[in-house]
Design an enzyme around this catalytic site. Structure first.
Site, PDB file in Angstrom:
ATOM      1  N   GLU A  32      35.830  47.396  42.506  1.00 19.49           N
ATOM      2  CA  GLU A  32      34.435  47.574  42.144  1.00 19.49           C
ATOM      3  C   GLU A  32      33.927  46.197  41.704  1.00 19.49           C
ATOM      4  OE1 GLU A  32      33.696  50.344  38.961  1.00 19.49           O
ATOM      5  OE2 GLU A  32      31.533  50.138  39.238  1.00 19.49           O
ATOM      6  N   ARG A 260      50.310  51.831  37.399  1.00 20.18           N
ATOM      7  CA  ARG A 260      49.555  50.631  37.040  1.00 20.18           C
ATOM      8  C   ARG A 260      50.438  49.590  36.387  1.00 20.18           C
ATOM      9  NH1 ARG A 260      43.858  51.536  36.709  1.00 20.18           N
ATOM     10  NH2 ARG A 260      43.140  49.787  35.467  1.00 20.18           N
ATOM     11  N   LYS A 270      37.758  44.348  31.343  1.00 21.84           N
ATOM     12  CA  LYS A 270      36.523  43.547  31.355  1.00 21.84           C
ATOM     13  C   LYS A 270      35.699  43.772  30.103  1.00 21.84           C
ATOM     14  CE  LYS A 270      36.707  44.798  36.018  1.00 21.84           C
ATOM     15  NZ  LYS A 270      36.564  45.967  36.824  1.00 21.84           N
TER      16      LYS A 270
HETATM   17  P1  ATP Z   1      39.822  47.629  35.411  1.00 21.01           P
HETATM   18  O1  ATP Z   1      38.892  48.604  34.795  1.00 21.01           O
HETATM   19  O2  ATP Z   1      41.056  47.343  34.614  1.00 21.01           O
HETATM   20  O3  ATP Z   1      39.154  46.403  35.879  1.00 21.01           O
HETATM   21  P2  ATP Z   1      39.688  49.242  37.767  1.00 21.01           P
HETATM   22  O4  ATP Z   1      40.628  50.290  38.214  1.00 21.01           O
HETATM   23  O5  ATP Z   1      38.359  49.663  37.295  1.00 21.01           O
HETATM   24  O6  ATP Z   1      40.429  48.306  36.713  1.00 21.01           O
HETATM   25  P3  ATP Z   1      38.850  48.391  40.352  1.00 21.01           P
HETATM   26  O7  ATP Z   1      38.074  47.184  40.666  1.00 21.01           O
HETATM   27  O8  ATP Z   1      38.148  49.690  40.468  1.00 21.01           O
HETATM   28  O9  ATP Z   1      39.442  48.191  38.898  1.00 21.01           O
HETATM   29  O10 ATP Z   1      40.229  48.467  41.122  1.00 21.01           O
HETATM   30  C1  ATP Z   1      40.521  48.056  42.422  1.00 21.01           C
HETATM   31  C2  ATP Z   1      41.899  48.563  42.758  1.00 21.01           C
HETATM   32  O11 ATP Z   1      42.872  47.920  41.927  1.00 21.01           O
HETATM   33  C3  ATP Z   1      42.044  50.042  42.522  1.00 21.01           C
HETATM   34  O12 ATP Z   1      42.738  50.604  43.618  1.00 21.01           O
HETATM   35  C4  ATP Z   1      42.836  50.139  41.257  1.00 21.01           C
HETATM   36  O13 ATP Z   1      43.605  51.301  41.207  1.00 21.01           O
HETATM   37  C5  ATP Z   1      43.701  48.884  41.323  1.00 21.01           C
HETATM   38  N1  ATP Z   1      44.082  48.440  39.985  1.00 21.01           N
HETATM   39  C6  ATP Z   1      43.259  48.190  38.946  1.00 21.01           C
HETATM   40  N2  ATP Z   1      43.950  47.860  37.851  1.00 21.01           N
HETATM   41  C7  ATP Z   1      45.261  47.908  38.174  1.00 21.01           C
HETATM   42  C8  ATP Z   1      46.485  47.686  37.466  1.00 21.01           C
HETATM   43  N3  ATP Z   1      46.485  47.354  36.177  1.00 21.01           N
HETATM   44  N4  ATP Z   1      47.650  47.814  38.134  1.00 21.01           N
HETATM   45  C9  ATP Z   1      47.651  48.145  39.430  1.00 21.01           C
HETATM   46  N5  ATP Z   1      46.556  48.379  40.162  1.00 21.01           N
HETATM   47  C10 ATP Z   1      45.355  48.272  39.556  1.00 21.01           C
HETATM   48 MG    MG Z   2      36.920  48.728  36.990  1.00 20.22          MG
HETATM   49 MG    MG Z   3      37.036  50.985  38.645  1.00 21.16          MG
END
Ligand code: ATP
Ligand code: MG
Ligand code: MG
Length: 564
Positions: A32, A260, A270
């Site tokens: 995202e 994760r 963030k």
């Molecule tokens: P955050 O809120 O920590 O930034 P998020 O899941 O909102 O993480 P996204 O940008 O939506 O971040 O994630 C892109 C991809 O990366 C998704 O498939 C998510 O599952 C994966 N991802 C995010 N954080 C992790 C993590 N800590 N370990 C492994 N994969 C991750």
């Molecule tokens: Mg996110």
């Molecule tokens: Mg997300």
């Protein structure tokens, strides 16, 4: 070095492939665009791109841009740069928003099937429908659920046309409230965002936006994603994912969930990094003390070391909590065999070797790997050693330089013995030490680093852990109260031997990296400063580093106890 493909050959990801063997694997990495990628994302990138590459397939970079309230254009560029830096190339870059019309049409289709309804219930009422606070009361549906198709279509079009205020209407999938899985309790498909900000790609065209649960699985299908790999928070969502794709699309992708990656001793989210920046505790998203991938890059961690780290941890369905010391250990081991060694002094003090004959020494870049070649160091009468390697008063348990004491100088043909020293009267600081060579006797216990007179100066920046505890979020008063205010030390007058220029000219370091990753020469000048730390030339990334003003960032210390 761990085989980066090992995680695809056995274990969880091998089983995922067996469940759906395919000659044409297509995966996606779906960030995202609401912030910079962090260390956890490197696992997602390694898994999605690596899995496809291992099976001869392709990976799409899809921006999951369905929430205009939090997304910004600046993140697009940074995310793409980071993926390239890690050595991966998307086969295509797509945007969930490109599918807004198609998704809308499918939502109407779902309504026509009798599988979705427009609901007006607020949060509190929805919670009651789902069993109340404890979740133990009987679940039920509201009257909106039994509206006929015409009424639902009409209301949904009114939502689209802006006739409802935010939060007063939402489209729900009509799933199965008897199902034990909460993801099946008539979850949201479309909502009216509170802020009604223009979307940076579709502007003000849309007033309603699809949810993750509605959009993600359908976009996977549109793009022919064979294996949709995500983290285990989405395990329950697999049911709604399949429920929806079976009703609306021909091509059925397969969702599977891995654990994760989390790191102790830091924060990744963030939302939590933002106040650190606002309160000027760090300089920005790429501050070397953070664990965004931009920060890790700026600190000088080679992309290959990052990928080894992910691969060494392995992939299972368990959430992995890793100590950031382990991360540093992996980086250190990676650098140990792959980068040249140089001498550098952080805090130079002059040392006169009274009886020295000027000569030129030929020094290997690595005692472990002669293929790295060698460079010349001119031995001058005046050299510089580190202030911390000299003591005015000797003691028995001290093995470096002091009056009357002998110490080895690295690479030098003979040890030296201090005979006298001078101090600056005003400051009391030692400004010059005189010594003579010692051509006979026992080998010295300790060898210290030095640089010849005339060596280039550099600004060395040493960063240690930003937080004092391993669990900053559980610290009393929260992570803002756990900040280590001495986490950045700057040595403005460090000196590095002139072999540095040769190291810079011959970048990339590590050698093999340059071919495999997106780094270009100047982005990859790394070396071990013997007895000090691993350093990275920040030229490409720190704007104040120029040809004349060398800025070096510590990548990792040589030993764990020197800092985290
Ligand atoms: P955050 O809120 O920590 O930034 P998020 O899941 O909102 O993480 P996204 O940008 O939506 O971040 O994630 C892109 C991809 O990366 C998704 O498939 C998510 O599952 C994966 N991802 C995010 N954080 C992790 C993590 N800590 N370990 C492994 N994969 C991750
Ligand atoms: Mg996110
Ligand atoms: Mg997300």
């Amino acid at each position: 070095v761990a085989d980066p493909d090992a995680i695809f050959k056995q274990g969880f990801l091998a089983q995922v492939y067996e469940q759906r063997p395919s000659k044409n694997v297509v995966t996606r990495f779906p960030p995202e665009p609401n912030g910079y990628l962090h260390l956890g994302h490197s696992k997602a990138i390694a898994i999605n791109f690596g899995f496809a590459r291992h099976h001869g397939g392709t990976t799409i970079l899809r921006f999951d841009d369905t929430n205009p309230d939090v997304e910004k254009e600046e993140y697009f560029v940074a995310i793409q740069e980071t993926i390239r830096w890690l050595g991966f190339t998307p086969s295509e870059i797509t945007y969930a928003s490109d599918n807004f019309q198609r998704l809308y049409d499918l939502a109407e289709e779902l309504i026509k099937q009798g599988n979705a309804y427009v609901c007006h219930c607020d949060e509190a009422e929805t919670k009651r429908q789902r069993g109340g606070d404890k979740g133990s009361s009987p679940r039920y549906r509201c009257a909106d659920a039994s509206q006929d198709v015409e009424a639902n279509l009409h209301k949904f079009r009114d939502m689209r046309d802006g006739k409802y205020a935010p939060t007063t209407a939402w489209l729900r999938m009509k799933q199965d409230v008897e199902n034990p899985n909460p993801q099946m309790w008539d979850i949201a498909a479309y909502r009216i965002p509170q802020d009604q900000r223009p979307h940076f790609r579709t502007g003000t065209k849309w007033r309603i936006y699809p949810t993750y649960d509605f959009a993600h699985c359908l976009c996977d299908s549109f793009e022919g994603i064979t294996h949709s790999l995500c983290t285990t928070e989405f395990l329950m969502s697999r049911d709604s994912y399949e429920w929806l794709t079976q009703r609306l699309v021909e091509f059925q992708p397969m969702q599977r969930e891995y654990g994760r990656l989390n790191l102790t001793g830091t924060i990744l989210s963030k939302r939590e990094i933002q106040p650190l920046i606002e309160k000027k505790m760090v300089q920005g998203w790429d501050d070397p003390r953070l664990f965004t991938l931009k920060a890790i890059q700026r600190r000088g961690v080679p992309p290959g070391a990052l990928l080894s780290f992910v691969s060494e941890l392995g992939v299972t369905t368990a959430k992995t909590f890793v100590d950031n010391k382990r991360f540093q250990q992996t980086v250190r081991q990676y650098l140990e065999r792959t980068v040249p060694r140089l001498m550098l002094v952080l805090d130079p003090v002059s040392l006169i070797i009274e009886d020295a004959e000027e000569e030129e020494l030929d020094i290997l870049f690595s005692p472990k790997d002669s293929k790295m070649g060698s460079h010349k160091v001119r031995l001058t009468k005046r050299v510089y050693i580190d202030r911390s390697d000299f003591r005015e008063i000797d003691s028995k348990d001290y093995f470096r330089l002091a009056p009357g004491k002998t110490v080895g100088l690295l690479h030098m043909p003979y040890p030296v013995k201090a005979v006298s020293f001078e101090k600056d009267e005003a400051t009391g600081a030692v400004v010059e030490i005189k010594c003579t060579s010692v051509k006979e006797g026992k080998k010295p216990k300790t060898y210290i680093q030095w640089v010849p007179e005339g060596s280039p100066t550099a600004e060395a920046r040493i960063h240690t852990a930003l937080f004092k505890s391993d669990q900053p979020k559980s610290a009393p008063g929260g992570f803002m109260n756990d900040i280590n205010l001495n986490s950045e030390t700057i040595w403005p007058n460090a000196m590095v031997e002139s072999g540095f220029y040769e190291v810079r000219r011959r970048a990339p370091w590590p050698k093999a990296e340059g071919e495999k990753t997106g780094e270009v020469g100047p982005e990859s000048v790394r070396f071990q400063a013997m007895r000090v730390a691993y350093f990275f030339l920040a030229q490409a990334l720190d704007s104040d580093c120029t040809d004349d003003h060398i800025v070096l960032n510590q990548i990792v210390p040589l030993k764990e106890d020197l800092g985290k």
